[in-house]
Design a protein around this motif. Structure first.
Motif, PDB file in Angstrom:
ATOM      1  N   ALA A  23      40.148 -78.804  48.784  1.00 20.42           N
ATOM      2  CA  ALA A  23      39.747 -77.419  48.570  1.00 20.42           C
ATOM      3  C   ALA A  23      38.912 -77.276  47.297  1.00 20.42           C
ATOM      4  N   SER A  24      39.284 -78.012  46.260  1.00 19.56           N
ATOM      5  CA  SER A  24      38.532 -77.957  45.000  1.00 19.56           C
ATOM      6  C   SER A  24      37.144 -78.578  45.173  1.00 19.56           C
ATOM      7  N   LYS A  25      37.100 -79.700  45.866  1.00 17.80           N
ATOM      8  CA  LYS A  25      35.821 -80.375  46.093  1.00 17.80           C
ATOM      9  C   LYS A  25      34.858 -79.486  46.861  1.00 17.80           C
ATOM     10  N   GLU A  26      35.365 -78.749  47.842  1.00 17.63           N
ATOM     11  CA  GLU A  26      34.530 -77.870  48.656  1.00 17.63           C
ATOM     12  C   GLU A  26      34.343 -76.495  48.034  1.00 17.63           C
ATOM     13  N   LYS A  27      34.937 -76.289  46.810  1.00 13.78           N
ATOM     14  CA  LYS A  27      34.794 -75.036  46.056  1.00 13.78           C
ATOM     15  C   LYS A  27      35.258 -73.833  46.865  1.00 13.78           C
ATOM     16  N   LEU A  28      36.407 -74.003  47.506  1.00 14.15           N
ATOM     17  CA  LEU A  28      36.978 -72.909  48.289  1.00 14.15           C
ATOM     18  C   LEU A  28      37.680 -71.924  47.362  1.00 14.15           C
ATOM     19  N   LYS A  29      37.661 -70.683  47.764  1.00 15.41           N
ATOM     20  CA  LYS A  29      38.379 -69.653  47.027  1.00 15.41           C
ATOM     21  C   LYS A  29      38.968 -68.670  48.024  1.00 15.41           C
ATOM     22  N   SER A  32      37.308 -67.551  51.497  1.00 16.03           N
ATOM     23  CA  SER A  32      36.287 -68.475  51.996  1.00 16.03           C
ATOM     24  C   SER A  32      36.470 -68.679  53.499  1.00 16.03           C
ATOM     25  N   PRO A  33      35.398 -68.556  54.288  1.00 16.34           N
ATOM     26  CA  PRO A  33      35.526 -68.744  55.740  1.00 16.34           C
ATOM     27  C   PRO A  33      35.533 -70.230  56.104  1.00 16.34           C
ATOM     28  N   LEU A  34      36.433 -70.607  56.990  1.00 15.73           N
ATOM     29  CA  LEU A  34      36.500 -71.976  57.499  1.00 15.73           C
ATOM     30  C   LEU A  34      36.284 -71.947  59.003  1.00 15.73           C
ATOM     31  N   SER A  35      35.550 -72.911  59.500  1.00 17.06           N
ATOM     32  CA  SER A  35      35.346 -73.025  60.951  1.00 17.06           C
ATOM     33  C   SER A  35      36.370 -74.002  61.516  1.00 17.06           C
ATOM     34  N   ILE A  36      36.977 -73.635  62.645  1.00 12.25           N
ATOM     35  CA  ILE A  36      37.989 -74.479  63.279  1.00 12.25           C
ATOM     36  C   ILE A  36      37.506 -74.835  64.684  1.00 12.25           C
ATOM     37  N   ILE A  37      37.447 -76.134  64.953  1.00 12.25           N
ATOM     38  CA  ILE A  37      36.991 -76.634  66.249  1.00 12.25           C
ATOM     39  C   ILE A  37      38.164 -77.265  66.978  1.00 12.25           C
ATOM     40  N   TYR A  38      38.352 -76.913  68.229  1.00  9.40           N
ATOM     41  CA  TYR A  38      39.430 -77.455  69.044  1.00  9.40           C
ATOM     42  C   TYR A  38      38.932 -78.678  69.800  1.00  9.40           C
ATOM     43  N   ASN A  39      39.625 -79.782  69.694  1.00  4.98           N
ATOM     44  CA  ASN A  39      39.279 -80.998  70.428  1.00  4.98           C
ATOM     45  C   ASN A  39      40.141 -81.137  71.671  1.00  4.98           C
ATOM     46  N   ASP A  41      41.799 -83.582  72.700  1.00  2.28           N
ATOM     47  CA  ASP A  41      43.044 -84.318  72.498  1.00  2.28           C
ATOM     48  C   ASP A  41      44.097 -83.508  71.753  1.00  2.28           C
ATOM     49  N   GLY A  42      43.802 -82.227  71.477  1.00  2.00           N
ATOM     50  CA  GLY A  42      44.767 -81.371  70.796  1.00  2.00           C
ATOM     51  C   GLY A  42      44.576 -81.289  69.292  1.00  2.00           C
ATOM     52  N   SER A  43      43.704 -82.109  68.744  1.00  2.00           N
ATOM     53  CA  SER A  43      43.461 -82.082  67.302  1.00  2.00           C
ATOM     54  C   SER A  43      42.495 -80.958  66.936  1.00  2.00           C
ATOM     55  N   LEU A  44      42.475 -80.631  65.649  1.00  2.44           N
ATOM     56  CA  LEU A  44      41.583 -79.615  65.128  1.00  2.44           C
ATOM     57  C   LEU A  44      40.653 -80.217  64.084  1.00  2.44           C
ATOM     58  N   ILE A  45      39.456 -79.676  63.997  1.00  5.02           N
ATOM     59  CA  ILE A  45      38.522 -80.025  62.928  1.00  5.02           C
ATOM     60  C   ILE A  45      38.297 -78.772  62.101  1.00  5.02           C
ATOM     61  N   ILE A  46      38.520 -78.886  60.799  1.00  3.30           N
ATOM     62  CA  ILE A  46      38.309 -77.758  59.895  1.00  3.30           C
ATOM     63  C   ILE A  46      37.074 -78.045  59.056  1.00  3.30           C
ATOM     64  N   LYS A  47      36.089 -77.157  59.112  1.00  2.00           N
ATOM     65  CA  LYS A  47      34.829 -77.384  58.410  1.00  2.00           C
ATOM     66  C   LYS A  47      34.622 -76.292  57.361  1.00  2.00           C
ATOM     67  N   PRO A  48      34.306 -76.688  56.135  1.00  2.00           N
ATOM     68  CA  PRO A  48      34.012 -75.705  55.082  1.00  2.00           C
ATOM     69  C   PRO A  48      32.650 -75.078  55.298  1.00  2.00           C
ATOM     70  N   PRO A  49      32.338 -73.980  54.591  1.00  2.09           N
ATOM     71  CA  PRO A  49      31.074 -73.261  54.829  1.00  2.09           C
ATOM     72  C   PRO A  49      29.831 -74.113  54.653  1.00  2.09           C
ATOM     73  N   ARG A  50      29.819 -75.029  53.684  1.00  2.00           N
ATOM     74  CA  ARG A  50      28.600 -75.772  53.404  1.00  2.00           C
ATOM     75  C   ARG A  50      28.206 -76.692  54.549  1.00  2.00           C
TER      76      ARG A  50
END
Length: 320
Positions: A23-29, A32-39, A41-50
């Protein structure tokens, strides 16, 4: 690998904390909006704004080698996500500008926006949401089908006038294959990819492999047309090549159908058909009386190999 326990607040809200280091590396506060992608196989991908934002400009210096520069631009197109590419140099001749403009015409979405003796600016207008790997493979296969059809008609009518058209179509195959490759790299790096792309990452990998085989098939049909354009072939040999051309067209289209359906049974049947075609090519080779006919036979054999590769991918996918 970090692990987190799920917490529940209220009756239906599930909460998982994020790693502080990330979270610090991505400068989240807060907020902050995060994108969530459903795979699949049941897993999730969380992507920061940048990650959602394409990078603005990539600057490269001219090293006075035009071919090296062209390769760099193609590499940036496939791997990068830049809105524009700037080429800086002291003596960017008119030849450089014309060659780069021709290159942009081969890369979907790129346009040479500015050209001078010291600066070339290439704009990227590609909207990846309008394109999927599946659409690319489908379009490539349609062009290959048409190339087979035209080659068959050329053999049937002993007509060489269409050979140049067949060869030219291979450029369209190359453009689409580069675009498929770009889309696949975007999937791997978790950058922005089409929301309409329904393939899992494993499926995308095999479709990218199939795209490479389709591109090579286009090369060999083009090569057959090039040799046939300047070669006289005896009627009996031409008739055999015509039949093989049709059978390879069917083998190719059926191999793509087996890939689409992950059909193990059909794929194995296609591999057997491919072996039968190989035997017929060997018989035709015995009647070949010049090097160009041998080159045509060799290219048909390579096409058979690439179509068989696609069938084998469907066998792998059927195991998922």
């Amino acid at each position: 690998m970090d692990t987190r326990k799920v917490q529940i607040t209220g009756k239906s809200t599930y909460i998982v904390t994020l790693p502080k280091k990330w979270a610090s590396k991505e400068k989240l506060k807060s907020g902050s909006p995060l994108s969530i992608i459903y795979n699949d196989d049941g897993s999730l991908i969380i992507k920061p704004p940048r990650v959602e934002k394409g990078r603005d400009i990539r600057k490269i210096k001219d090293n006075k080698n035009l071919e090296h520069l062209k390769r760099d631009i193609i590499g940036l197109y496939i791997v990068g996500d830049y809105k524009s590419i700037e080429v800086h140099g002291e003596h960017l001749s008119g030849e450089f500008g014309n060659e780069i403009k021709n290159l942009c015409n081969r890369l979907v979405g790129l346009e040479l926006a500015e050209s001078s003796n010291k600066l070339l600016v290439i704009q990227n207008y590609l909207d990846i949401d309008e394109f999927t790997i599946e659409k690319g493979i489908k379009r490539m296969s349609s062009i290959i089908y048409l190339m087979f059809e035209e080659m068959y008609d050329a053999f049937e009518n002993n007509d060489r006038s269409v050979c140049k058209d067949i060869i030219k179509r291979d450029d369209d195959i190359d453009r689409l294959f580069i675009l498929v490759s770009k889309q696949f790299v975007s999937r791997l790096s978790l950058r922005k990819f089409s929301k309409n792309d329904s393939l899992s990452l494993i499926e995308a990998f095999y479709y990218r492999l199939a795209g490479n085989d389709i591109e090579r098939i286009g090369d060999h049909i083009s090569k057959i047309a090039l040799h046939y354009e300047h070669t006289e072939i005896m009627p009996d040999v031409l008739s055999q090549l015509q039949e093989i051309c049709m059978d390879l067209q069917n083998l190719f289209m059926d191999s793509l159908e087996s890939l689409r359906r992950s059909d193990n049974l059909l794929a194995n049947q296609l591999l057997e058909r491919g072996e039968e075609i190989n035997g017929r090519l060997a018989i035709v080779a015995q009647s070949a009386d010049n090097a160009s006919i041998n080159m045509i036979i060799d290219s048909f054999g390579r096409i058979r190999d690439y179509a068989s590769n696609i069938a084998e991918y469907s066998i792998d996918l059927s195991q998922l």
